[in-house]
Each structure stands twice: as structure tokens, then as C-alpha cells.
Design a protein around this motif. Structure first.
Motif, PDB file in Angstrom:
ATOM      1  N   ASN A   1      54.772  44.191  33.871  1.00 60.88           N
ATOM      2  CA  ASN A   1      55.377  45.171  34.781  1.00 60.88           C
ATOM      3  C   ASN A   1      56.324  44.535  35.799  1.00 60.88           C
ATOM      4  O   ASN A   1      56.687  45.185  36.777  1.00 60.88           O
ATOM      5  N   ASP A   2      56.697  43.252  35.592  1.00 63.23           N
ATOM      6  CA  ASP A   2      57.497  42.503  36.569  1.00 63.23           C
ATOM      7  C   ASP A   2      56.835  42.491  37.947  1.00 63.23           C
ATOM      8  O   ASP A   2      57.477  42.655  38.980  1.00 63.23           O
ATOM      9  N   THR A   3      55.523  42.313  37.920  1.00 66.52           N
ATOM     10  CA  THR A   3      54.755  42.096  39.131  1.00 66.52           C
ATOM     11  C   THR A   3      54.076  40.738  39.001  1.00 66.52           C
ATOM     12  O   THR A   3      54.141  40.104  37.948  1.00 66.52           O
ATOM     13  N   MET A   4      53.430  40.304  40.077  1.00 70.51           N
ATOM     14  CA  MET A   4      52.610  39.102  39.990  1.00 70.51           C
ATOM     15  C   MET A   4      51.243  39.428  40.543  1.00 70.51           C
ATOM     16  O   MET A   4      51.077  40.345  41.351  1.00 70.51           O
ATOM     17  N   LEU A   5      50.254  38.697  40.076  1.00 68.37           N
ATOM     18  CA  LEU A   5      48.879  38.898  40.498  1.00 68.37           C
ATOM     19  C   LEU A   5      48.539  37.932  41.618  1.00 68.37           C
ATOM     20  O   LEU A   5      48.737  36.722  41.483  1.00 68.37           O
ATOM     21  N   LEU A   6      48.032  38.472  42.713  1.00 68.59           N
ATOM     22  CA  LEU A   6      47.575  37.674  43.842  1.00 68.59           C
ATOM     23  C   LEU A   6      46.150  38.085  44.182  1.00 68.59           C
ATOM     24  O   LEU A   6      45.742  39.218  43.929  1.00 68.59           O
ATOM     25  N   ILE A   7      45.411  37.171  44.777  1.00 72.41           N
ATOM     26  CA  ILE A   7      44.065  37.472  45.234  1.00 72.41           C
ATOM     27  C   ILE A   7      44.109  37.624  46.752  1.00 72.41           C
ATOM     28  O   ILE A   7      44.528  36.707  47.464  1.00 72.41           O
ATOM     29  N   LYS A   8      43.678  38.791  47.210  1.00 67.83           N
ATOM     30  CA  LYS A   8      43.573  39.054  48.650  1.00 67.83           C
ATOM     31  C   LYS A   8      42.197  38.588  49.093  1.00 67.83           C
ATOM     32  O   LYS A   8      41.190  38.977  48.522  1.00 67.83           O
ATOM     33  N   ARG A   9      42.192  37.742  50.117  1.00 64.32           N
ATOM     34  CA  ARG A   9      40.937  37.229  50.672  1.00 64.32           C
ATOM     35  C   ARG A   9      40.648  37.928  51.986  1.00 64.32           C
ATOM     36  O   ARG A   9      41.497  37.991  52.856  1.00 64.32           O
TER      37      ARG A   9
ATOM     38  N   TRP B   1      44.151  41.545  31.916  1.00 61.55           N
ATOM     39  CA  TRP B   1      43.202  40.809  32.734  1.00 61.55           C
ATOM     40  C   TRP B   1      42.085  41.747  33.133  1.00 61.55           C
ATOM     41  O   TRP B   1      42.204  42.964  33.026  1.00 61.55           O
ATOM     42  N   SER B   2      40.980  41.170  33.603  1.00 58.10           N
ATOM     43  CA  SER B   2      39.837  41.964  34.055  1.00 58.10           C
ATOM     44  C   SER B   2      39.182  41.245  35.219  1.00 58.10           C
ATOM     45  O   SER B   2      38.425  40.286  35.009  1.00 58.10           O
ATOM     46  N   PHE B   3      39.452  41.710  36.402  1.00 59.55           N
ATOM     47  CA  PHE B   3      38.867  41.073  37.587  1.00 59.55           C
ATOM     48  C   PHE B   3      37.352  41.312  37.637  1.00 59.55           C
ATOM     49  O   PHE B   3      36.618  40.505  38.187  1.00 59.55           O
ATOM     50  N   GLU B   4      36.894  42.389  37.015  1.00 61.33           N
ATOM     51  CA  GLU B   4      35.464  42.677  36.989  1.00 61.33           C
ATOM     52  C   GLU B   4      34.701  41.665  36.132  1.00 61.33           C
ATOM     53  O   GLU B   4      33.520  41.449  36.325  1.00 61.33           O
TER      54      GLU B   4
ATOM     55  N   GLN C   1      29.094  32.935  45.525  1.00 60.10           N
ATOM     56  CA  GLN C   1      28.573  32.191  46.668  1.00 60.10           C
ATOM     57  C   GLN C   1      28.474  33.090  47.893  1.00 60.10           C
ATOM     58  O   GLN C   1      29.426  33.802  48.235  1.00 60.10           O
ATOM     59  N   GLU C   2      27.335  33.053  48.530  1.00 61.16           N
ATOM     60  CA  GLU C   2      27.074  33.851  49.719  1.00 61.16           C
ATOM     61  C   GLU C   2      28.018  33.449  50.861  1.00 61.16           C
ATOM     62  O   GLU C   2      28.303  32.265  51.046  1.00 61.16           O
ATOM     63  N   GLY C   3      28.508  34.432  51.596  1.00 59.69           N
ATOM     64  CA  GLY C   3      29.316  34.165  52.774  1.00 59.69           C
ATOM     65  C   GLY C   3      30.779  33.846  52.515  1.00 59.69           C
ATOM     66  O   GLY C   3      31.489  33.459  53.435  1.00 59.69           O
ATOM     67  N   ARG C   4      31.242  33.990  51.271  1.00 56.06           N
ATOM     68  CA  ARG C   4      32.641  33.662  50.945  1.00 56.06           C
ATOM     69  C   ARG C   4      33.596  34.818  51.238  1.00 56.06           C
ATOM     70  O   ARG C   4      34.795  34.678  51.090  1.00 56.06           O
ATOM     71  N   GLY C   5      33.056  35.988  51.585  1.00 54.64           N
ATOM     72  CA  GLY C   5      33.914  37.133  51.848  1.00 54.64           C
ATOM     73  C   GLY C   5      34.303  37.845  50.572  1.00 54.64           C
ATOM     74  O   GLY C   5      33.734  37.615  49.509  1.00 54.64           O
ATOM     75  N   GLU C   6      35.322  38.710  50.687  1.00 54.89           N
ATOM     76  CA  GLU C   6      35.757  39.512  49.542  1.00 54.89           C
ATOM     77  C   GLU C   6      36.958  38.895  48.849  1.00 54.89           C
ATOM     78  O   GLU C   6      37.794  38.262  49.482  1.00 54.89           O
ATOM     79  N   TYR C   7      37.026  39.138  47.550  1.00 58.12           N
ATOM     80  CA  TYR C   7      38.159  38.761  46.716  1.00 58.12           C
ATOM     81  C   TYR C   7      38.663  40.044  46.052  1.00 58.12           C
ATOM     82  O   TYR C   7      37.900  40.703  45.350  1.00 58.12           O
ATOM     83  N   LEU C   8      39.930  40.389  46.265  1.00 59.83           N
ATOM     84  CA  LEU C   8      40.512  41.586  45.667  1.00 59.83           C
ATOM     85  C   LEU C   8      41.753  41.185  44.896  1.00 59.83           C
ATOM     86  O   LEU C   8      42.628  40.506  45.441  1.00 59.83           O
TER      87      LEU C   8
END
Length: 143
Positions: free
Chosen positions: A13-21, A86-89, A98-105
């Protein structure tokens, strides 16, 4: 010296995948898929493919090395790569449990300077390089 590999993952789709922390007490920021090279990896590109499989359950096709950032204690190689699905799930990276690492989106970001300017992409040195590549029209041409 720690050696890390990162993948600027371009989609059909001419996008890029990034992980929001999202971490407690820290403003949200975005990172590029990747991680450190493990002793069991045959080399940087194999490590990158493993990281993509772990973090987004995808198979990437590496287009080439885009940029390297090196300090006294760390080297980060940033590659251009493409993914079709891809499948982030289905991610399996150890950091996700790992506990305490926060969220990854996982987010799809348009390949525009406006979209890059709207996120806090780290490291900032690479965000500047990536923005320049988008301005020059380099990234969509790799698909």
C-alpha cells in the motif's frame, strides 16, 4: 559492541510498518522493527529476517542497506525491506511477554513527510535520514 539490525518495512500500500511504544511515564514513540544480532544468527541479514518473523510474523524481502548509525558501544544497520502480509497478533519476540515493557502497537504509516513528522520516530538521527529518503522519492521506488 552491540550490533542491531532494523527493517524499514514497505507494504504493497506504499506505507511502512512502525511499532508504537507506550511506556508508563514516557511520551509515546515509534520504532522500526528489528533487534540485536544473536550469536546463532549467520549474519546481519539473517538476524533481520528472524526479527521480522518474531515481531510481526512475516517474511520480508530485503532490498538493501539504507543507513548505519555507529557509536562507541552500538552499531545499528537500517535495511529497506518489503512485506506483503503480517500478523502482529502472532508475534513471538521475547520482549512482548516481559512484564513492565509497556504496550507495542503495530501501525501502518503513509510514506509521506507529513506522516513521518506526525510521529516521534526514534532514533531521531535515523528519522532525519528516512525523511530525506521520502523527500527524494527513494522508498516507494524499491517495491
Amino acid at each position: 559492541m552491540q550490533h542491531r539490525v532494523r527493517a524499514v518495512l514497505l507494504t504493497p500500500n506504499d506505507t511502512m510498518l512502525l511499532i508504537k511504544r507506550i511506556r508508563p511515564g514516557i511520551a509515546p514513540y515509534w520504532v522500526i522493527v528489528g533487534g540485536k544480532i544473536e550469536p546463532s544468527d549467520a549474519g546481519p541479514e539473517e538476524a533481520l529476517l528472524r526479527e521480522v518473523r518474531e515481531e510481526i510474523a512475516s517474511e520480508a524481502e530485503i532490498a538493501g542497506l539504507l543507513h548505519t548509525i555507529q557509536t562507541d558501544d552500538e552499531r545499528q544497520d537500517f535495511y529497506l525491506a518489503t512485506v506483503d502480509k503480517w500478523s502482529f497478533e502472532d508475534r513471538t519476540g521475547p520482549e512482548f511477554s516481559q512484564e513492565g515493557r509497556g504496550e507495542y502497537l503495530l501501525e501502518e504509516i503513509p510514506l509521506t513527510t507529513e506522516a513521518l513528522d506526525a510521529v516521534n520516530l526514534l532514533p531521531q538521527d535515523f528519522a532525519t535520514v528516512l525523511r530525506g529518503a521520502v523527500e527524494r522519492g527513494i522508498l516507494p521506488a524499491t517495491r
